[in-house]
Design a protein around this motif. Structure first.
Motif, PDB file in Angstrom:
ATOM      1  N   ALA A  25       0.813  -1.220   0.000  1.00  0.00           N
ATOM      2  CA  ALA A  25       0.000   0.000   0.000  1.00  0.00           C
ATOM      3  C   ALA A  25       0.848   1.273   0.000  1.00  0.00           C
ATOM      4  CB  ALA A  25      -0.927   0.006   1.216  1.00  0.00           C
ATOM      5  N   ASP A  26       2.111   1.169   0.397  1.00  0.00           N
ATOM      6  CA  ASP A  26       2.986   2.346   0.484  1.00  0.00           C
ATOM      7  C   ASP A  26       3.739   2.512  -0.825  1.00  0.00           C
ATOM      8  OD1 ASP A  26       4.793   4.332   1.071  1.00  0.00           O
ATOM      9  OD2 ASP A  26       5.478   3.440   2.946  1.00  0.00           O
ATOM     10  N   GLN A  27       3.455   3.581  -1.538  1.00  0.00           N
ATOM     11  CA  GLN A  27       4.085   3.791  -2.844  1.00  0.00           C
ATOM     12  C   GLN A  27       5.560   4.188  -2.739  1.00  0.00           C
ATOM     13  OE1 GLN A  27       1.808   6.833  -4.753  1.00  0.00           O
ATOM     14  NE2 GLN A  27       2.614   8.480  -3.486  1.00  0.00           N
ATOM     15  N   ASP A  28       6.021   4.542  -1.557  1.00  0.00           N
ATOM     16  CA  ASP A  28       7.416   4.947  -1.380  1.00  0.00           C
ATOM     17  C   ASP A  28       8.332   3.801  -0.985  1.00  0.00           C
ATOM     18  OD1 ASP A  28       6.868   7.601  -1.967  1.00  0.00           O
ATOM     19  OD2 ASP A  28       6.356   8.065   0.110  1.00  0.00           O
ATOM     20  N   THR A  29       7.814   2.589  -0.933  1.00  0.00           N
ATOM     21  CA  THR A  29       8.645   1.462  -0.538  1.00  0.00           C
ATOM     22  C   THR A  29       8.305   0.239  -1.384  1.00  0.00           C
ATOM     23  OG1 THR A  29       9.463   0.207   1.350  1.00  0.00           O
ATOM     24  CG2 THR A  29       7.101   0.563   1.260  1.00  0.00           C
ATOM     25  N   CYS A  30       9.129  -0.775  -1.277  1.00  0.00           N
ATOM     26  CA  CYS A  30       8.870  -2.034  -1.972  1.00  0.00           C
ATOM     27  C   CYS A  30       9.539  -3.162  -1.197  1.00  0.00           C
ATOM     28  CB  CYS A  30       9.383  -1.992  -3.403  1.00  0.00           C
ATOM     29  SG  CYS A  30      11.162  -1.804  -3.528  1.00  0.00           S
ATOM     30  N   GLU A  31       9.076  -4.361  -1.439  1.00  0.00           N
ATOM     31  CA  GLU A  31       9.677  -5.526  -0.806  1.00  0.00           C
ATOM     32  C   GLU A  31      10.857  -5.960  -1.667  1.00  0.00           C
ATOM     33  OE1 GLU A  31       8.319  -9.713   1.212  1.00  0.00           O
ATOM     34  OE2 GLU A  31       6.908  -8.631  -0.046  1.00  0.00           O
ATOM     35  N   LEU A  32      11.983  -6.194  -1.044  1.00  0.00           N
ATOM     36  CA  LEU A  32      13.175  -6.584  -1.771  1.00  0.00           C
ATOM     37  C   LEU A  32      13.203  -8.088  -1.976  1.00  0.00           C
ATOM     38  CD1 LEU A  32      15.779  -4.343   0.086  1.00  0.00           C
ATOM     39  CD2 LEU A  32      14.606  -3.874  -2.057  1.00  0.00           C
ATOM     40  N   GLY A  33      13.684  -8.483  -3.137  1.00  0.00           N
ATOM     41  CA  GLY A  33      13.783  -9.903  -3.449  1.00  0.00           C
ATOM     42  C   GLY A  33      15.199 -10.418  -3.271  1.00  0.00           C
ATOM     43  N   ALA A  34      15.390 -11.684  -3.546  1.00  0.00           N
ATOM     44  CA  ALA A  34      16.693 -12.328  -3.378  1.00  0.00           C
ATOM     45  C   ALA A  34      17.750 -11.670  -4.259  1.00  0.00           C
ATOM     46  CB  ALA A  34      16.585 -13.813  -3.691  1.00  0.00           C
ATOM     47  N   ALA A  35      17.392 -11.281  -5.479  1.00  0.00           N
ATOM     48  CA  ALA A  35      18.346 -10.634  -6.380  1.00  0.00           C
ATOM     49  C   ALA A  35      18.790  -9.281  -5.827  1.00  0.00           C
ATOM     50  CB  ALA A  35      17.727 -10.461  -7.768  1.00  0.00           C
ATOM     51  N   ASP A  36      17.881  -8.563  -5.195  1.00  0.00           N
ATOM     52  CA  ASP A  36      18.230  -7.273  -4.593  1.00  0.00           C
ATOM     53  C   ASP A  36      19.252  -7.461  -3.475  1.00  0.00           C
ATOM     54  OD1 ASP A  36      16.351  -5.755  -6.175  1.00  0.00           O
ATOM     55  OD2 ASP A  36      14.766  -6.552  -4.884  1.00  0.00           O
ATOM     56  N   PHE A  37      19.015  -8.449  -2.614  1.00  0.00           N
ATOM     57  CA  PHE A  37      19.936  -8.700  -1.509  1.00  0.00           C
ATOM     58  C   PHE A  37      21.285  -9.188  -2.017  1.00  0.00           C
ATOM     59  CE2 PHE A  37      16.023  -8.785   1.031  1.00  0.00           C
ATOM     60  CZ  PHE A  37      16.414  -7.953   2.060  1.00  0.00           C
ATOM     61  N   LYS A  38      21.268  -9.998  -3.069  1.00  0.00           N
ATOM     62  CA  LYS A  38      22.520 -10.497  -3.643  1.00  0.00           C
ATOM     63  C   LYS A  38      23.351  -9.329  -4.164  1.00  0.00           C
ATOM     64  CE  LYS A  38      24.354 -13.855  -6.881  1.00  0.00           C
ATOM     65  NZ  LYS A  38      24.051 -14.867  -7.897  1.00  0.00           N
ATOM     66  N   GLN A  39      22.704  -8.375  -4.821  1.00  0.00           N
ATOM     67  CA  GLN A  39      23.416  -7.215  -5.333  1.00  0.00           C
ATOM     68  C   GLN A  39      23.946  -6.359  -4.199  1.00  0.00           C
ATOM     69  OE1 GLN A  39      21.249  -4.851  -8.120  1.00  0.00           O
ATOM     70  NE2 GLN A  39      22.884  -3.367  -8.358  1.00  0.00           N
TER      71      GLN A  39
END
Length: 59
Positions: A25-39
Protein backbone atom coordinates in the motif's frame (compact mmCIF):
# COMPACT_ATOMS: atom_id res chain seq x y z
CA UNK A 1 17.43 -19.57 7.32
CA UNK A 2 20.08 -18.35 9.77
CA UNK A 3 19.98 -19.44 13.39
CA UNK A 4 17.90 -16.95 15.36
CA UNK A 5 18.86 -15.48 18.71
CA UNK A 6 17.02 -16.68 21.78
CA UNK A 7 13.93 -14.56 22.36
CA UNK A 8 13.40 -13.70 18.67
CA UNK A 9 9.70 -13.22 17.96
CA UNK A 10 8.63 -14.47 14.54
CA UNK A 11 5.43 -12.85 13.18
CA UNK A 12 2.34 -15.01 12.77
CA UNK A 13 0.91 -15.66 9.30
CA UNK A 14 -1.71 -12.95 9.89
CA UNK A 15 0.91 -10.44 11.03
CA UNK A 16 3.11 -11.27 8.06
CA UNK A 17 0.18 -10.73 5.69
CA UNK A 18 -0.58 -7.36 7.35
CA UNK A 19 3.08 -6.34 6.97
CA UNK A 20 3.09 -7.31 3.28
CA UNK A 21 -0.21 -5.46 2.76
CA UNK A 22 1.33 -2.35 4.31
CA UNK A 23 4.37 -2.62 2.06
CA UNK A 24 2.16 -2.98 -1.03
CA UNK A 25 0.00 0.00 0.00
CA UNK A 26 2.99 2.35 0.48
CA UNK A 27 4.09 3.79 -2.84
CA UNK A 28 7.42 4.95 -1.38
CA UNK A 29 8.65 1.46 -0.54
CA UNK A 30 8.87 -2.03 -1.97
CA UNK A 31 9.68 -5.53 -0.81
CA UNK A 32 13.17 -6.58 -1.77
CA UNK A 33 13.78 -9.90 -3.45
CA UNK A 34 16.69 -12.33 -3.38
CA UNK A 35 18.35 -10.63 -6.38
CA UNK A 36 18.23 -7.27 -4.59
CA UNK A 37 19.94 -8.70 -1.51
CA UNK A 38 22.52 -10.50 -3.64
CA UNK A 39 23.42 -7.21 -5.33
CA UNK A 40 23.63 -5.42 -1.98
CA UNK A 41 26.14 -7.95 -0.73
CA UNK A 42 28.42 -7.07 -3.63
CA UNK A 43 28.51 -3.49 -2.42
CA UNK A 44 30.28 -3.54 0.88
CA UNK A 45 32.96 -1.94 2.95
CA UNK A 46 36.19 -0.92 1.24
CA UNK A 47 38.37 -3.88 0.35
CA UNK A 48 41.65 -2.06 0.93
CA UNK A 49 42.17 -1.18 -2.74
CA UNK A 50 41.05 2.39 -2.07
CA UNK A 51 43.04 4.27 0.57
CA UNK A 52 40.84 5.83 3.22
CA UNK A 53 41.36 9.46 4.07
CA UNK A 54 41.81 10.48 7.68
CA UNK A 55 39.13 12.94 8.77
CA UNK A 56 40.26 16.50 9.40
CA UNK A 57 39.15 17.68 12.83
CA UNK A 58 39.73 21.41 13.31
CA UNK A 59 41.05 22.48 16.71
Amino acid sequence: MPKLKQGTIVPTQEEDEAINHGIAADQDTCELGAADFKQMKKIGPPTGDVPQEKPHIPH
